[in-house]
Design a protein around this motif. Structure first.
Motif, PDB file in Angstrom:
ATOM      1  N   GLU A 127       0.819  -1.219   0.000  1.00 30.90           N
ATOM      2  CA  GLU A 127       0.000   0.000   0.000  1.00 30.90           C
ATOM      3  C   GLU A 127       0.850   1.264   0.000  1.00 30.90           C
ATOM      4  O   GLU A 127       0.365   2.343  -0.351  1.00 30.90           O
ATOM      5  CB  GLU A 127      -0.988  -0.025   1.175  1.00 30.90           C
ATOM      6  CG  GLU A 127      -1.848  -1.268   1.116  1.00 30.90           C
ATOM      7  CD  GLU A 127      -3.089  -1.239   1.990  1.00 30.90           C
ATOM      8  OE1 GLU A 127      -3.567  -0.150   2.343  1.00 30.90           O
ATOM      9  OE2 GLU A 127      -3.585  -2.338   2.314  1.00 30.90           O
ATOM     10  N   VAL A 128       2.159   1.142   0.388  1.00 31.23           N
ATOM     11  CA  VAL A 128       3.015   2.343   0.372  1.00 31.23           C
ATOM     12  C   VAL A 128       3.190   2.881  -1.050  1.00 31.23           C
ATOM     13  O   VAL A 128       3.471   4.052  -1.240  1.00 31.23           O
ATOM     14  CB  VAL A 128       4.417   2.087   0.992  1.00 31.23           C
ATOM     15  CG1 VAL A 128       4.315   1.717   2.456  1.00 31.23           C
ATOM     16  CG2 VAL A 128       5.197   1.041   0.211  1.00 31.23           C
ATOM     17  N   PHE A 129       3.009   2.008  -2.060  1.00 25.34           N
ATOM     18  CA  PHE A 129       3.208   2.453  -3.445  1.00 25.34           C
ATOM     19  C   PHE A 129       1.977   3.195  -3.986  1.00 25.34           C
ATOM     20  O   PHE A 129       2.026   3.732  -5.094  1.00 25.34           O
ATOM     21  CB  PHE A 129       3.528   1.255  -4.355  1.00 25.34           C
ATOM     22  CG  PHE A 129       4.782   0.520  -3.966  1.00 25.34           C
ATOM     23  CD1 PHE A 129       6.006   1.172  -3.966  1.00 25.34           C
ATOM     24  CD2 PHE A 129       4.741  -0.813  -3.584  1.00 25.34           C
ATOM     25  CE1 PHE A 129       7.175   0.501  -3.603  1.00 25.34           C
ATOM     26  CE2 PHE A 129       5.898  -1.497  -3.223  1.00 25.34           C
ATOM     27  CZ  PHE A 129       7.118  -0.836  -3.229  1.00 25.34           C
ATOM     28  N   GLY A 130       0.892   3.181  -3.231  1.00 25.97           N
ATOM     29  CA  GLY A 130      -0.329   3.862  -3.672  1.00 25.97           C
ATOM     30  C   GLY A 130      -1.043   3.078  -4.756  1.00 25.97           C
ATOM     31  O   GLY A 130      -0.729   1.925  -5.039  1.00 25.97           O
ATOM     32  N   ALA A 131      -2.043   3.729  -5.361  1.00 28.53           N
ATOM     33  CA  ALA A 131      -2.857   3.046  -6.378  1.00 28.53           C
ATOM     34  C   ALA A 131      -2.053   2.925  -7.681  1.00 28.53           C
ATOM     35  O   ALA A 131      -1.474   3.899  -8.148  1.00 28.53           O
ATOM     36  CB  ALA A 131      -4.125   3.844  -6.627  1.00 28.53           C
ATOM     37  N   ILE A 132      -2.027   1.697  -8.223  1.00 28.33           N
ATOM     38  CA  ILE A 132      -1.269   1.438  -9.456  1.00 28.33           C
ATOM     39  C   ILE A 132      -2.293   1.100 -10.525  1.00 28.33           C
ATOM     40  O   ILE A 132      -2.833  -0.002 -10.557  1.00 28.33           O
ATOM     41  CB  ILE A 132      -0.337   0.202  -9.261  1.00 28.33           C
ATOM     42  CG1 ILE A 132       0.526   0.371  -8.019  1.00 28.33           C
ATOM     43  CG2 ILE A 132       0.511  -0.047 -10.510  1.00 28.33           C
ATOM     44  CD1 ILE A 132       1.367   1.606  -8.010  1.00 28.33           C
ATOM     45  N   MET A 133      -2.595   2.062 -11.395  1.00 27.20           N
ATOM     46  CA  MET A 133      -3.694   1.858 -12.334  1.00 27.20           C
ATOM     47  C   MET A 133      -3.353   0.843 -13.416  1.00 27.20           C
ATOM     48  O   MET A 133      -4.219   0.141 -13.907  1.00 27.20           O
ATOM     49  CB  MET A 133      -4.139   3.193 -12.955  1.00 27.20           C
ATOM     50  CG  MET A 133      -4.689   4.159 -11.904  1.00 27.20           C
ATOM     51  SD  MET A 133      -5.819   3.367 -10.734  1.00 27.20           S
ATOM     52  CE  MET A 133      -7.213   3.067 -11.777  1.00 27.20           C
ATOM     53  N   GLU A 134      -2.057   0.758 -13.781  1.00 26.35           N
ATOM     54  CA  GLU A 134      -1.649  -0.313 -14.706  1.00 26.35           C
ATOM     55  C   GLU A 134      -0.219  -0.728 -14.409  1.00 26.35           C
ATOM     56  O   GLU A 134       0.517   0.009 -13.748  1.00 26.35           O
ATOM     57  CB  GLU A 134      -1.806   0.110 -16.160  1.00 26.35           C
ATOM     58  CG  GLU A 134      -1.098   1.391 -16.488  1.00 26.35           C
ATOM     59  CD  GLU A 134      -1.467   1.861 -17.899  1.00 26.35           C
ATOM     60  OE1 GLU A 134      -0.562   2.348 -18.577  1.00 26.35           O
ATOM     61  OE2 GLU A 134      -2.645   1.696 -18.285  1.00 26.35           O
ATOM     62  N   GLY A 135       0.161  -1.910 -14.882  1.00 21.41           N
ATOM     63  CA  GLY A 135       1.517  -2.408 -14.643  1.00 21.41           C
ATOM     64  C   GLY A 135       1.691  -2.858 -13.196  1.00 21.41           C
ATOM     65  O   GLY A 135       0.714  -3.139 -12.499  1.00 21.41           O
ATOM     66  N   GLU A 136       2.965  -2.915 -12.777  1.00 23.16           N
ATOM     67  CA  GLU A 136       3.282  -3.450 -11.446  1.00 23.16           C
ATOM     68  C   GLU A 136       4.326  -2.555 -10.788  1.00 23.16           C
ATOM     69  O   GLU A 136       5.082  -1.871 -11.480  1.00 23.16           O
ATOM     70  CB  GLU A 136       3.908  -4.847 -11.589  1.00 23.16           C
ATOM     71  CG  GLU A 136       2.990  -5.887 -12.190  1.00 23.16           C
ATOM     72  CD  GLU A 136       3.700  -7.236 -12.362  1.00 23.16           C
ATOM     73  OE1 GLU A 136       4.931  -7.250 -12.546  1.00 23.16           O
ATOM     74  OE2 GLU A 136       2.994  -8.254 -12.290  1.00 23.16           O
ATOM     75  N   THR A 137       4.393  -2.600  -9.469  1.00 21.25           N
ATOM     76  CA  THR A 137       5.453  -1.860  -8.776  1.00 21.25           C
ATOM     77  C   THR A 137       6.541  -2.837  -8.357  1.00 21.25           C
ATOM     78  O   THR A 137       6.260  -3.860  -7.718  1.00 21.25           O
ATOM     79  CB  THR A 137       4.919  -1.153  -7.510  1.00 21.25           C
ATOM     80  OG1 THR A 137       4.069  -2.039  -6.807  1.00 21.25           O
ATOM     81  CG2 THR A 137       4.173   0.109  -7.861  1.00 21.25           C
TER      82      THR A 137
END
Ligand code: NAD
Ligand code: TYD
Length: 334
Positions: A127-137
């Protein structure tokens, strides 16, 4: 190996402690837990008389308590699970989230330096990366937290990383996907929905139910942390995810099926403020470098979890009715 596990009476930490005791005969564990509303001694009733396990009630931000444990000698690692963990509660009252995340983690990091603990493992979240609308973190993605919970976790993670860079404090960090499994506090999506359906209640789906989460069984997480603890490289970060992603409404429908209910049990309710739409982790690094693979598919894990809640009404009913708090206060003289 002698471990200090903090926050070990919660959902993820208790499953880790049980896994360690079951798989490593030589392990010794001290569990330091404040027993907030989410910390539950019943999560570890089955191991509390194991001579390799000791429970200490206390706050990770309390230097005297941490000192008293660590001065006892020879700890090989601290694994920090302690945190306030529920996004909805963080929206209502963020203070405890920040106190534990910032002052608590700071106290632990100072103790690592003082007692020269060889390894500090910080358990964190996608959740630290926030919302990821596409792809991956992946592990290098920037932090973009959007709830007080994830902002507090990001603050901890920044502090931990700063100790590595500034003092060469021996740390390793992990970011895990949404977890599920036994002993999950029934305020989170999966255990809340299972127990509501068992009680003949409706399940509150936030907004349109199309928010996507990635799901990881807590036992697979325990296996991943075991590897990070024993083989992870200091100063490194490891994502822990499965790639099994789905919208909340799909999980809701799976649960309706498993509990033989129909869609009349769904109640669409007001959305969570600032609700992150999608999380998606790239977890190639832990697979490639530590050889970790999830062993429990979401379909099997969800079925097992429903079965566990059916068999453990004695665990979750007192929590839902508020009886448990009274009971353990009496039982433990707290
Ligand atoms: P939980 O709320 O079930 O357990 C947290 C535990 O920490 C409780 O036993 C609580 O009493 C204890 N605690 C809280 N503040 C404390 C303090 N100041 N001092 C000592 N103990 C304290 O949470 P969880 O779901 O088991 O999560 C554990 C960790 O894993 C958290 O750091 C969370 O951010 C992380 N995580 C959880 C998930 C998930 O899906 N549950 C996913 C990724 C990461
Ligand atoms: P949750 O279990 O609270 O975990 P997190 O917010 O840390 O991901 O919620 C998982 C998803 O389910 C999230 O998108 C919010 C949603 N949700 C509902 O729709 N209804 C609920 O009652 C709850 C608790 C969550």
């Amino acid at each position: 190996m002698k471990l200090l596990v903090t926050g070990g009476s919660g959902f993820v930490g208790s499953n880790f402690i049980r896994y360690q005791l079951a798989t490593h005969p030589d392990v010794q564990i001290v569990n330091l837990d404040k027993l907030t509303y989410a910390g539950n001694p019943a999560n570890l009733f089955d191991v509390e008389n194991d001579s390799r396990y000791r429970f200490v009630k206390g706050d990770i931000a309390d230097e005297a308590v941490v000192d008293a444990i660590l001065s006892d000698g020879d700890f090989d690692a601290i694994i920090n699970y302690a945190a306030e963990s529920h996004v909805d509660r963080s929206i209502l009252d963020p203070k405890a989230f920040l106190t534990t995340a910032v002052f608590g983690v700071h106290t632990l990091l100072e103790a690592v330096r003082k007692y020269q603990i060889p390894r500090f493992v910080q358990i964190s979240t996608d959740e630290v990366f926030g919302a990821i609308m596409e792809g991956e973190t992946d592990e290098f993605a920037a932090f973009e937290p959007r709830s007080p919970y994830s902002a507090a976790k990001a603050a901890s993670d920044h502090l931990v990383a700063s100790y590595w860079h500034t003092y060469q404090t021996p740390v390793v960090m992990t970011h895990a996907a949404n977890m599920y499994g036994p002993y999950h506090y029934p305020e989170k999506l999966i255990p809340l929905f299972i127990t509501n359906l068992m009680e003949g209640k409706k399940v509150p789906v936030y907004g349109d139910g199309m928010q996507i989460r990635e799901w990881l069984h807590t036992e697979d997480h325990a296996r991943a942390i075991d590897l990070v603890l024993r083989q992870g490289m200091l100063g490194q970060v490891y994502n822990i995810g499965t790639g099994e992603r789905m919208p909340n409404i799909e999980i809701t429908k799976l649960l309706l099926g498993l509990l033989e209910k129909d869609e009349s049990s769904i109640e669409y309710v007001k959305d969570r403020p600032g609700h992150d739409r999608r999380y998606a982790l790239n977890s190639q690094k832990i697979r490639r470098e530590l050889g970790w693979e999830p062993q429990i598919s979401f379909t099997n894990g969800l079925e097992q979890t429903v079965a566990w809640y059916k068999q453990h009404e004695d665990w979750w009913k007192p929590i839902k009715s508020g009886e448990f708090e009274k009971y353990y206060k009496q039982q433990y003289g707290l």
